[in-house]
Design an enzyme around this catalytic site. Structure first.
Site, PDB file in Angstrom:
ATOM      1  N   ALA A 166      -5.122  36.067 -32.723  1.00 30.37           N
ATOM      2  CA  ALA A 166      -5.923  35.532 -33.672  1.00 30.37           C
ATOM      3  C   ALA A 166      -5.544  34.053 -33.757  1.00 30.37           C
ATOM      4  O   ALA A 166      -4.442  33.654 -33.508  1.00 30.37           O
ATOM      5  CB  ALA A 166      -5.915  36.360 -34.858  1.00 30.37           C
ATOM      6  N   GLU A 199      -5.722  30.908 -36.790  1.00 28.70           N
ATOM      7  CA  GLU A 199      -5.922  30.635 -38.451  1.00 28.70           C
ATOM      8  C   GLU A 199      -6.766  29.477 -38.659  1.00 28.70           C
ATOM      9  O   GLU A 199      -6.600  28.939 -39.929  1.00 28.70           O
ATOM     10  CB  GLU A 199      -4.574  30.442 -39.115  1.00 28.70           C
ATOM     11  CG  GLU A 199      -3.740  29.141 -38.662  1.00 28.70           C
ATOM     12  CD  GLU A 199      -2.789  29.264 -37.637  1.00 28.70           C
ATOM     13  OE1 GLU A 199      -2.826  30.355 -36.882  1.00 28.70           O
ATOM     14  OE2 GLU A 199      -1.793  28.645 -37.434  1.00 28.70           O
ATOM     15  N   HIS A 233      -1.909  38.085 -41.709  1.00 27.61           N
ATOM     16  CA  HIS A 233      -1.183  37.076 -41.160  1.00 27.61           C
ATOM     17  C   HIS A 233      -1.865  35.599 -41.031  1.00 27.61           C
ATOM     18  O   HIS A 233      -1.604  34.513 -41.405  1.00 27.61           O
ATOM     19  CB  HIS A 233      -0.502  37.300 -39.502  1.00 27.61           C
ATOM     20  CG  HIS A 233       0.248  36.190 -38.759  1.00 27.61           C
ATOM     21  ND1 HIS A 233       1.562  36.398 -38.545  1.00 27.61           N
ATOM     22  CD2 HIS A 233      -0.160  35.117 -38.008  1.00 27.61           C
ATOM     23  CE1 HIS A 233       1.887  35.148 -37.987  1.00 27.61           C
ATOM     24  NE2 HIS A 233       0.698  34.388 -37.754  1.00 27.61           N
ATOM     25  N   GLU A 234      -2.962  35.727 -40.722  1.00 33.42           N
ATOM     26  CA  GLU A 234      -3.960  34.458 -40.367  1.00 33.42           C
ATOM     27  C   GLU A 234      -4.283  33.927 -42.051  1.00 33.42           C
ATOM     28  O   GLU A 234      -4.428  32.660 -42.043  1.00 33.42           O
ATOM     29  CB  GLU A 234      -5.153  34.719 -39.808  1.00 33.42           C
ATOM     30  CG  GLU A 234      -5.008  35.492 -38.191  1.00 33.42           C
ATOM     31  CD  GLU A 234      -3.957  34.664 -37.326  1.00 33.42           C
ATOM     32  OE1 GLU A 234      -3.945  33.413 -37.632  1.00 33.42           O
ATOM     33  OE2 GLU A 234      -3.358  35.318 -36.630  1.00 33.42           O
TER      34      GLU A 234
HETATM   35 ZN   LIG Z   1       0.829  32.647 -36.545  1.00 32.30          ZN
END
Ligand SMILES: [Zn+2]
Length: 1013
Positions: free
Chosen positions: A392, A394, A427-428
């Site tokens: 992914a 961000e 996380h993102e």
């Molecule tokens: Zn990262």
């Protein structure tokens, strides 16, 4: 998401009936060009398309080529235009050993040096303030992108050239203009020469006059891009809709250095600016970008096309800019009063986005509180992309995911898929603060971004799924995992000077992520929660919309630590953390108690699996080590603040006040310290006795720590395997997932060393002896209502029992698969958690029919997690010809396997005992082809193909591979070094341990003796 409203292509804008205006903001710079340029722009679009055919002819199908009719003669191109694609040989543009940190010129060097010390950094004489970017991607046409850009600059030092990044973009020199900005209307500034510095990916406008310090100017240009299929820059992704027809979308992936492939820009993280984006789309599609749409207006003279004009962004780095044009559906919700939240996916998969849409807003709200800094944008979009290179990305306000990282189907996906989704989402979202609001000044501090996000993601998961014990899982997934890499001499410090894109690419590795997260967790514990969070929030506030380096964070944490008294006044966070970020590796702490036990000599030494005899590394590795411990009498595992600091100048210290010799001590409570612990034999025996008598006296995490430390100390020859395997004797009583998984993971190494050797039969009996009781206790029946870690335990036990050939497991797997083959429409015959094992074993035991059935299921499935699982399982077959065909398919476009998934196919074949030689041969023969397929090196492939290499012959082959491909290993060069070291270590391990373990197995009744008569 409550009350999920399913909407297709719903955009919140109407179509006002006036023509687009560029919204004169201040001065005239944005409006000046409009009237003239817009007309010219789209007229010249046709010319541009002609150019594109010339440059991209190999990519464009004949039918499309025929439809392109040139309206005007093609403008002759400047000789030094950047080539549109990477050179086929994949040869890198610059030498590997760049250290461009040293000096940055304040004005651009006019000549492009191609010498060794090529400086790839931009000059610092100019600062970008604002970009206006207009892009029209022809998704359903020939994949060209018409682009226009205006860039407002501030002059920091007088200069007579403007240097910015550009790659795989064609510009018309005639369209480049430079003029004063704001109210300083004047004639445009003459450009003497246009220079394209291919190696550094620079475009340089050499000006007829000097730009004045303190003044602002605007550079504008038209350009032409291409929606590539290499999953970087502005690229295309494809999928089949419910009717089976092919659909296209356009999407971006810029980190680290690929924004320059979408539009010319100052493509360095420090060069923050505001962005105002215009995306043209066909009316039946929709577009999203970092900010909300301000207005949607018709494209003049182009029926069926509209411009989406986006709000001006906050100041941000180029790598965080994102666009998507698609026909996807979305689900809407709100995170809070200020933040609108949407999740997007293919229409037929949008329901699978519900879970991400549910947890996303909760986590976003939690992080606002956790960081004490509000989320600054009015909206957050998250979208699942069918073709995506990373997990992914961000991008601020528009997070992009591969489908398996965002979509979850409770009927089809396993529990681990669900955890993966929430982990990536958290996380993102953590990056929206750590990375987006405050950004590392340069990629050297990438670890700070990734380490933080990788740590804080667990805090996010824990908030929404408190029963999953993720803070315990952390030790398994991060600390112990990265310990395995960071004990090699070819490891690297997490803070590392990088310059060239290939070098930057190398540091997105497990060390940056896993070690970064582990040492931040250590810091969280030695500073205490209150101090840690207060320091963080002060830091984020102080550097908002700006950039910072690790020293800045250390400073803010130190101030608070001294205020709170959590660090002694003469000790700073920088003193401590520099020893963990600037040196590679980690220590093993040796605890040697005196004969009566009441005191101990504590020493530190770098933990290396093997210390090579001819190592040239003379660095004196020492750390500031936060020591924590408990004793048999106390057995208090909650004290995780440093009880004693071991200095980086101290090789050993003496610790008094320990209990008498008949009671154990345990160091590194909750394994919060990033170090291993070794004890004298007597203390090891006390620990083994305690585990056997009542293992629950020791905390769950510390049981996992003792197992993992013991096995790795044995692997490195620092304790005997006899001691390490004695730790395992309590395991039949262990019921917790984390220590069990630590134990099983470590047996994986023994298996990989033995699997091609004569002693494997004996080892197998031993492993079955350990695993069968666990297998029988968890059973083959799965229940999705069991606690998550119980589900994981079952999954692990089954996969191992089957892997070791346990007959009941194999029979059960094959029977289930046969039932499914007989009822192909019923996809719920096999529980989602068991599918991986059942598919893999049934395909391994079966033949072509079983394989073909899975392949068709793969083609038909609408769920990313299921597709991935099937791809992995297809690599389990023992039919060599099928494996060979499968490898070929992985790197062939239109084979049905997406480029993003080729690694999964390759990895599965390489993991298969029968398949590994095929995978390794393929890699050696086809390295250039694979390089070309992706446009860059893929280090993982080398790791997969060489897993378990442990003979001199293997070593020769890898060394030959390195030599053969020396010039185009690209970002895989460090991986090759690590593989060579790993192979050498394995060879040494076999020499030292193989016979010893075979004898031990023999002596303990696991021999597989054959009769000789
Ligand atoms: Zn990262």
């Amino acid at each position: 998401m409550s009350g999920s409203s399913r909407e297709v292509l719903a955009m919140e804008t109407s179509h006002p009936d006036h023509v687009i205006s560029f919204g004169k903001k201040k001065g005239c710079y944005v409006s000046r060009c409009v009237a003239a340029l817009l007309g010219v722009f789209f007229l010249s679009g046709m010319v541009a398309t002609g150019l594109l055919v010339y440059y991209y002819a190999p990519h464009i199908r004949d039918s499309q080529r025929e439809s392109l009719v040139l309206q005007k003669p093609v403008v002759p191109l400047h000789k030094s235009l950047p080539a549109p694609t990477r050179r086929p040989s994949g040869a890198p543009t610059t030498p590997e050993s760049l250290r461009p940190e040293a000096q940055r010129p304040t004005t651009s060097a006019a000549a492009a040096p191609t010498t060794q010390a090529l400086d790839v950094r931009l000059p610092t004489s100019l600062r970008p303030l604002h970009y206006l970017v207009k892009l029209q991607p022809f998704i359903n046409g020939n994949f060209s992108i018409l682009g226009y850009m205006e860039l407002e600059l501030e002059v920091l030092e007088p200069t007579s050239n403007i240097t910015l990044h550009i790659a795989d973009i064609i510009t018309h020199n005639d369209t480049v203009t430079v003029a004063a900005s704001g109210d300083q209307v004047g004639p445009s500034i003459r450009i003497k020469m246009h220079q394209y510095d291919h190696d550094r990916q620079f475009y340089i406008a050499h000006l007829g006059q000097q730009l004045e310090k303190g003044k602002k100017y605007v550079l504008s240009m038209e350009f032409l891009g291409y929606l590539n299929d290499q999953l970087r820059g502005f690229y295309r992704s494809t999928y089949k809709d419910e009717d089976g027809s092919d659909k296209m979308l356009a999407v971006t992936q810029f980190q680290a250095t690929d924004a320059r492939r979408a539009f010319p820009c100052f493509d360095e993280p420090e060069m923050k600016a505001t962005f105002e984006v215009f995306l043209a789309r066909e009316e039946n599609m929709s577009s999203i970008s970092n900010m909300p749409i301000k207005e949607t207006l018709p494209v003049e003279n182009q029926e069926g096309w509209v411009w989406d004009h986006y709000d001006r962004s906050v100041p941000m780095s180029t790598y965080l800019v994102a666009f998507v044009v698609s026909d996807f559906a979305n689900l809407k919700s709100r995170a809070n009063e200020n933040t609108f939240f949407r999740v997007w996916a293919r229409e037929s998969a949008i329901q699978q986005a519900e879970y991400a849409g549910q947890v996303g807003p909760l986590i976003l709200n939690h992080f606002e509180k956790y960081f004490s800094v509000p989320y600054p944008l009015p909206k957050q979009d998250m979208i699942a992309i069918p073709d995506f290179s990373a997990g992914a990305m961000e991008n601020w306000g528009l997070i992009t995911y591969r489908e398996t990282a965002m979509l979850y189907d409770p009927v089809v996906s396993a529990a681990s898929n669900k955890q993966y989704v929430v982990a990536v989402v958290a996380h993102e979202l953590a990056h929206q603060w750590f990375g987006n609001i405050v950004t590392p000044s340069w990629w050297t501090d990438l670890w700070l971004n990734e380490g933080f996000a990788s740590y804080v993601e667990y805090i996010g998961i824990n908030h929404v799924e408190p029963k999953w014990q993720v803070m315990e899982q952390f030790v398994l997934r991060e600390v112990q995992e990265v310990f395995g890499l960071d004990c090699l001499e070819s490891s690297h410090p997490i803070s590392i000077p990088v310059g060239h894109p290939d070098e930057i690419g190398q540091i997105f590795d497990r060390i940056s992520y896993g070690k970064g997260a582990s040492i931040i967790r250590m810091m969280n514990h030695f500073l205490t929660e209150v101090t840690f969070r207060r320091g963080l929030s002060n830091y984020l506030d102080a550097f908002k919309y700006s950039t910072a380096e690790q020293d800045d964070l250390w400073e803010y944490l130190t101030v608070v630590a001294h205020q709170d008294g959590t660090l002694p006044p003469d000790l700073t966070v920088k003193m401590i953390m520099d020893t963990w970020t600037l040196q590679m590796g980690y220590p093993v702490i040796k605890v040697a108690r005196n004969p009566d036990g009441t005191s101990a000599v504590i020493s530190q030494e770098r933990f290396l699996l093997v210390r090579s005899e001819n190592s040239t590394d003379t660095h004196d590795y020492k750390w500031w080590v936060p020591l924590t411990y408990t004793t048999e009498g106390e057995a208090d595992f909650n004290q995780t603040q440093a009880m004693v600091w071991m200095k980086d100048s101290e090789e050993q210290i003496t610790l008094p006040s320990l209990p008498p010799k008949d009671q154990w001590v345990i160091f590194n409570l909750q394994e919060t310290g990033y170090y291993r612990v070794n004890y004298d034999d007597h203390n090891w025996n006390l620990l083994i006795r305690q585990l056997r008598n009542d293992h629950e006296v020791i905390s769950t995490i510390n049981r996992a720590q003792i197992i993992d430390d013991a096995m790795n100390l044995a692997k490195a020859g620092q304790i005997t395997y006899e001691t390490a395997l004695s730790v395992y004797t309590y395991l039949a009583k262990e019921t917790e997932y984390v220590p069990l998984a630590a134990a099983i993971n470590n047996l994986g190494y023994l298996r990989s060393m033995f699997v091609r050797a004569g002693g494997y039969g004996s080892l197998r009996s031993y492993l079955l002896d350990i695993l069968v009781p666990l297998y029988e206790s968890v059973g083959f029946e799965d229940s999705p209502d069991d606690p998550l870690l119980d589900q994981y335990k079952r999954t692990k036990a089954l996969s191992w029992a089957c892997l070791l050939g346990h007959q009941h497991c194999l029979d059960s797997a094959s029977a289930l698969y046969r039932t499914w083959m007989a009822n192909p429409k019923n996809d719920s015959i096999i529980s989602p958690n068991l599918k991986s094992t059942v598919y893999c074993r049934a395909i391994a035991e079966g033949g072509e029919a079983e394989w073909d059935f899975a392949w068709h299921k793969y083609l038909k499935s609408n769920v990313g997690a299921e597709k991935s699982r099937l791809l992995s399982a297809l690599g389990c077959t023992n039919e060599i010809w099928i494996l060979s065909r499968y490898l070929e398919m992985a790197f062939t476009s239109d084979s049905g396997i997406r480029k993003q998934d080729a690694y999964r196919v390759f990895g599965a074949v390489a993991k298969n005992v029968v398949g590994r030689p095929l995978a390794w041969n393929y890699l050696q023969n086809e390295w250039d082809k694979i390089y070309e397929f992706y446009g860059k090196a893929k280090p993982h492939f080398i790791k997969y193909a060489t897993g378990g290499f442990n003979t001199e012959q293997h070593l020769k082959e890898v060394e030959h591979f390195r030599k053969e491909h020396e010039d185009h290993l690209g970002s895989a060069s460090r991986t090759v070094e690590q593989v060579i070291e790993r192979t050498k270590n394995n060879i040494a391990w076999m020499k030292t341990n193989y016979d010893v373990i075979v004898k031990w197995l023999d002596a303990n009744g696991y021999a597989t003796k054959l009769s000789t008569a």
